[in-house]
Design a protein around this motif. Sequence first.
Motif, PDB file in Angstrom:
ATOM      1  N   ARG A  25      34.641  27.613  46.129  1.00 30.08           N
ATOM      2  CA  ARG A  25      36.068  27.279  46.183  1.00 30.08           C
ATOM      3  C   ARG A  25      36.690  27.380  44.791  1.00 30.08           C
ATOM      4  NH1 ARG A  25      38.698  22.405  45.135  1.00 30.08           N
ATOM      5  NH2 ARG A  25      40.738  22.213  46.179  1.00 30.08           N
ATOM      6  N   ALA A  26      36.053  26.784  43.799  1.00 23.07           N
ATOM      7  CA  ALA A  26      36.597  26.791  42.442  1.00 23.07           C
ATOM      8  C   ALA A  26      36.704  28.203  41.889  1.00 23.07           C
ATOM      9  CB  ALA A  26      35.739  25.924  41.521  1.00 23.07           C
ATOM     10  N   ARG A  27      35.674  29.011  42.111  1.00 22.91           N
ATOM     11  CA  ARG A  27      35.692  30.394  41.612  1.00 22.91           C
ATOM     12  C   ARG A  27      36.762  31.220  42.329  1.00 22.91           C
ATOM     13  NH1 ARG A  27      34.099  32.403  37.180  1.00 22.91           N
ATOM     14  NH2 ARG A  27      32.754  34.094  37.885  1.00 22.91           N
ATOM     15  N   SER A  28      36.957  30.961  43.606  1.00 23.05           N
ATOM     16  CA  SER A  28      37.979  31.696  44.364  1.00 23.05           C
ATOM     17  C   SER A  28      39.370  31.361  43.843  1.00 23.05           C
ATOM     18  CB  SER A  28      37.869  31.365  45.849  1.00 23.05           C
ATOM     19  OG  SER A  28      36.627  31.799  46.369  1.00 23.05           O
ATOM     20  N   TRP A  29      39.614  30.091  43.532  1.00 21.21           N
ATOM     21  CA  TRP A  29      40.920  29.722  42.983  1.00 21.21           C
ATOM     22  C   TRP A  29      41.135  30.312  41.597  1.00 21.21           C
ATOM     23  CZ3 TRP A  29      45.044  28.720  45.349  1.00 21.21           C
ATOM     24  CH2 TRP A  29      45.007  28.103  46.609  1.00 21.21           C
ATOM     25  N   GLU A  30      40.085  30.390  40.807  1.00 24.72           N
ATOM     26  CA  GLU A  30      40.202  31.067  39.514  1.00 24.72           C
ATOM     27  C   GLU A  30      40.635  32.512  39.715  1.00 24.72           C
ATOM     28  OE1 GLU A  30      37.350  32.400  35.732  1.00 24.72           O
ATOM     29  OE2 GLU A  30      36.546  31.105  37.316  1.00 24.72           O
ATOM     30  N   ALA A  31      40.041  33.165  40.709  1.00 21.61           N
ATOM     31  CA  ALA A  31      40.369  34.563  40.979  1.00 21.61           C
ATOM     32  C   ALA A  31      41.794  34.719  41.485  1.00 21.61           C
ATOM     33  CB  ALA A  31      39.380  35.130  41.999  1.00 21.61           C
ATOM     34  N   VAL A  32      42.242  33.838  42.374  1.00 21.05           N
ATOM     35  CA  VAL A  32      43.612  33.915  42.891  1.00 21.05           C
ATOM     36  C   VAL A  32      44.613  33.861  41.744  1.00 21.05           C
ATOM     37  CG1 VAL A  32      45.385  32.617  44.154  1.00 21.05           C
ATOM     38  CG2 VAL A  32      43.165  33.059  45.214  1.00 21.05           C
ATOM     39  N   ARG A  33      44.390  32.962  40.809  1.00 19.61           N
ATOM     40  CA  ARG A  33      45.332  32.819  39.693  1.00 19.61           C
ATOM     41  C   ARG A  33      45.319  34.042  38.776  1.00 19.61           C
ATOM     42  NH1 ARG A  33      42.852  27.459  40.116  1.00 19.61           N
ATOM     43  NH2 ARG A  33      44.322  26.129  41.242  1.00 19.61           N
ATOM     44  N   LEU A  34      44.133  34.598  38.546  1.00 27.59           N
ATOM     45  CA  LEU A  34      44.049  35.807  37.732  1.00 27.59           C
ATOM     46  C   LEU A  34      44.763  36.974  38.404  1.00 27.59           C
ATOM     47  CD1 LEU A  34      40.349  35.697  36.463  1.00 27.59           C
ATOM     48  CD2 LEU A  34      42.417  35.514  35.063  1.00 27.59           C
ATOM     49  N   ILE A  35      44.564  37.109  39.703  1.00 27.17           N
ATOM     50  CA  ILE A  35      45.212  38.197  40.445  1.00 27.17           C
ATOM     51  C   ILE A  35      46.730  38.026  40.410  1.00 27.17           C
ATOM     52  CG2 ILE A  35      45.524  39.215  42.742  1.00 27.17           C
ATOM     53  CD1 ILE A  35      42.512  38.345  43.239  1.00 27.17           C
ATOM     54  N   ALA A  36      47.190  36.808  40.702  1.00 28.54           N
ATOM     55  CA  ALA A  36      48.634  36.558  40.741  1.00 28.54           C
ATOM     56  C   ALA A  36      49.281  36.847  39.387  1.00 28.54           C
ATOM     57  CB  ALA A  36      48.901  35.115  41.153  1.00 28.54           C
ATOM     58  N   ASN A  37      48.615  36.499  38.308  1.00 27.67           N
ATOM     59  CA  ASN A  37      49.162  36.752  36.968  1.00 27.67           C
ATOM     60  C   ASN A  37      49.247  38.241  36.647  1.00 27.67           C
ATOM     61  OD1 ASN A  37      49.535  34.046  36.360  1.00 27.67           O
ATOM     62  ND2 ASN A  37      47.524  33.823  35.406  1.00 27.67           N
ATOM     63  N   ALA A  38      48.436  39.031  37.337  1.00 31.75           N
ATOM     64  CA  ALA A  38      48.412  40.472  37.077  1.00 31.75           C
ATOM     65  C   ALA A  38      49.372  41.257  37.974  1.00 31.75           C
ATOM     66  CB  ALA A  38      46.988  41.007  37.261  1.00 31.75           C
ATOM     67  N   VAL A  39      49.908  40.620  38.997  1.00 34.53           N
ATOM     68  CA  VAL A  39      50.842  41.282  39.907  1.00 34.53           C
ATOM     69  C   VAL A  39      52.242  41.247  39.292  1.00 34.53           C
ATOM     70  CG1 VAL A  39      51.938  41.178  42.181  1.00 34.53           C
ATOM     71  CG2 VAL A  39      49.481  40.755  41.959  1.00 34.53           C
TER      72      VAL A  39
END
Length: 232
Positions: A25-39
């Motif tokens: 869960r924690a790693r997935s949320w880290e990824a969501v935030r990284l993706i969103a910042n790159a969009v």
Amino acid sequence: MTDDVVDRREAHGTDFSLASMDFARARSWEAVRLIANAVLPGMTEGEARDLAKVLLQNLGMDRIWHQCIVRFGEGTLKTFKQRPDPERVLGESDIFFVDIGPVWNGHEGDAGDTFVVGRDLEMHACAAAARTLWHDVAAKWRADDLAGTALYAYAAERAEAMGWRLNLDIKGHRVCDFPHAIYRAGDLGDFGKCPSTGLWILEIQIAHPTRPFGAFYEDLLIDTDFLEGQAL
């Protein structure tokens, strides 16, 4: 659990641990935030989806268990199973959501959130409302031990009271050590018992009452009190 059907619907593998689910869960949320910042505005849905896959690979996921979803604008009203529009472009004042399903240490993550570019106040309010509603329903689960069916009935009531429309075609699902699909557990919104901690994803998708956009938020229903003494 005493009911054989419920046992099956909440079954998991021998390697399963709540601590590993919390790590995924924690790693997935880290990824969501990284993706969103790159969009960024001007990017297409197809480009954003491809970028999400690359970022997940760079973070060291094991694999994905469901495809990466990135929806822009009117696409935020679509459900998971509806076809993407890879040529849809993110505007300067727009809304989008990210939904990923990576596997980490053999355990399934699943996280999704909505983001806004620009200053459209109704879009910002919609994104915030999806998060607020999710946390409201999750708190109800922790406090009252409600069945999955009752949780979504409560979510629909709260969404209406807040001025939004809940999409009841999106009703949550199982996760566990990969692959959860062998247990055929069905939707959380059809589950007639209180969902056990660390096994179910609560999904919330709402729509603006008049404008063509919505918001999505999902996360693992997990009571952190149960994590004490668990090991990866």
